[in-house]
Design a protein around this motif. Structure first.
Motif, short mmCIF file in Angstrom:
data_model
loop_
_atom_site.label_atom_id
_atom_site.label_comp_id
_atom_site.label_asym_id
_atom_site.label_seq_id
_atom_site.Cartn_x
_atom_site.Cartn_y
_atom_site.Cartn_z
N GLY A 92 0.72 -1.37 -0.02
CA GLY A 92 0.13 0.21 0.05
C GLY A 92 0.70 1.24 -0.18
N VAL A 93 0.14 2.28 0.05
CA VAL A 93 0.59 3.74 0.05
C VAL A 93 0.74 3.99 1.78
N TYR A 94 1.99 4.31 2.05
CA TYR A 94 2.17 4.59 3.62
C TYR A 94 2.29 6.24 3.58
N TYR A 95 1.47 6.64 4.60
CA TYR A 95 1.66 8.07 4.85
C TYR A 95 2.03 8.35 6.39
N CYS A 96 2.67 9.43 6.62
CA CYS A 96 3.02 9.72 8.13
C CYS A 96 1.96 11.13 8.60
N ALA A 97 1.51 11.41 9.61
CA ALA A 97 0.75 12.54 9.79
C ALA A 97 1.04 13.03 11.10
N ALA A 98 1.10 14.43 11.24
CA ALA A 98 1.53 15.03 12.57
C ALA A 98 -0.12 15.48 13.46
N ARG A 99 0.12 15.22 14.49
CA ARG A 99 -0.87 15.80 15.42
C ARG A 99 -0.23 16.68 16.61
N TYR A 100 -0.57 18.08 16.75
CA TYR A 100 -0.29 18.48 17.69
C TYR A 100 -0.96 18.01 18.94
N ALA A 101 -0.09 17.88 20.14
CA ALA A 101 -0.55 17.29 21.26
C ALA A 101 -0.01 17.76 22.53
N SER A 102 -0.60 17.59 23.77
CA SER A 102 0.14 18.07 24.94
C SER A 102 1.20 16.89 25.25
N MET A 103 1.98 17.30 26.05
CA MET A 103 3.15 16.20 26.22
C MET A 103 2.43 14.82 27.07
N LEU A 104 1.37 14.78 27.76
CA LEU A 104 0.89 13.88 28.23
C LEU A 104 -0.13 12.90 27.65
N SER A 105 -0.37 13.56 26.38
CA SER A 105 -1.68 12.74 25.60
C SER A 105 -0.99 11.47 24.99
N LEU A 106 -1.87 10.48 25.01
CA LEU A 106 -1.67 9.24 24.21
C LEU A 106 -2.07 9.58 22.72
N CYS A 107 -1.07 8.63 21.83
CA CYS A 107 -1.30 8.78 20.61
C CYS A 107 -2.52 7.97 19.93
N VAL A 108 -3.01 8.38 18.73
CA VAL A 108 -4.05 8.03 18.15
C VAL A 108 -3.74 7.32 17.00
N LEU A 109 -4.64 6.35 16.55
CA LEU A 109 -4.45 5.61 15.24
C LEU A 109 -5.62 6.22 14.07
N SER A 110 -6.48 7.05 14.81
CA SER A 110 -7.49 7.57 13.92
C SER A 110 -7.86 9.01 14.37
N GLY A 111 -8.75 9.58 13.70
CA GLY A 111 -8.94 11.20 13.88
C GLY A 111 -8.77 12.13 12.92
N THR A 112 -9.38 13.09 13.24
CA THR A 112 -9.70 13.91 12.17
C THR A 112 -8.68 15.33 12.43
N ASP A 113 -7.87 15.33 13.57
CA ASP A 113 -7.18 16.71 14.01
C ASP A 113 -5.65 16.41 13.44
N PHE A 114 -5.35 15.71 12.29
CA PHE A 114 -3.94 15.76 12.00
C PHE A 114 -3.58 17.04 11.09
N GLY A 115 -2.60 17.83 11.57
CA GLY A 115 -2.56 19.09 10.86
C GLY A 115 -1.75 19.13 9.33
N SER A 116 -0.80 18.05 9.59
CA SER A 116 0.18 17.77 8.35
C SER A 116 0.20 16.53 8.04
N TRP A 117 0.10 16.15 6.64
CA TRP A 117 0.28 14.82 5.98
C TRP A 117 1.55 14.89 5.10
N GLY A 118 2.28 13.75 4.86
CA GLY A 118 3.10 13.69 4.03
C GLY A 118 2.41 13.14 2.62
N GLN A 119 3.25 13.07 1.48
CA GLN A 119 2.53 12.68 0.21
C GLN A 119 2.68 11.16 0.00
N GLY A 120 3.19 10.43 0.90
CA GLY A 120 3.08 8.95 0.97
C GLY A 120 4.34 8.35 0.22
#
Length: 127
Positions: A92-120
């Motif tokens: 498949g095509v693999y993408y990375c995405a960045a999500r601004y979060a507080s230091m203590l926040s757990l990371c997520v595998l889904s959501g709509t608040d990813f501010g930046s995406w790569g081209q894959g």
């Protein structure tokens, strides 16, 4: 301008390995969680791995758990995805995405608040 650039994809035989890189520019990666997504042909995009800001915590989809390892080097503004024991269904095509979060926040595998995406980057697992 905030940018993410993935690299490291390619053609590999089943059982082989690849290491993907996600390099950020225009912002410091250490203020963001990073999630790797992939989209297989004809399927919806799925989150497969994520890492918190410091790298202390990670999470994996069941489909890649035990085979993939996510890591980050904030000094290099880079996140990696080491993929071992690759299977044809990892294609498949693999993408990375960045999500601004507080230091203590757990990371997520889904959501709509990813501010930046790569081209894959394309990963093909085939003999």
């Amino acid at each position: 301008q905030l940018q993410l650039v993935e690299s490291g994809g390619g053609l590999v035989q089943p059982g082989g390995s690849l290491r993907l890189s996600c390099v950020a520019s225009g912002f410091t990666l250490d203020s963001h969680q990073i999630t790797w997504f992939r989209q297989a042909p004809g399927k919806e995009r799925e989150g497969i791995s994520c890492i918190t800001r410091t790298g202390a915590l990670t999470n994996y989809a069941d489909s890649v758990k035990g085979r993939f390892t996510i890591s980050r080097d904030n000094a290099k503004n880079t996140v990696y995805l080491q993929m071992n024991s690759l299977k044809p269904e990892d294609t498949g095509v693999y993408y990375c995405a960045a999500r601004y979060a507080s230091m203590l926040s757990l990371c997520v595998l889904s959501g709509t608040d990813f501010g930046s995406w790569g081209q894959g980057t394309q990963v093909t697992v085939s003999s």
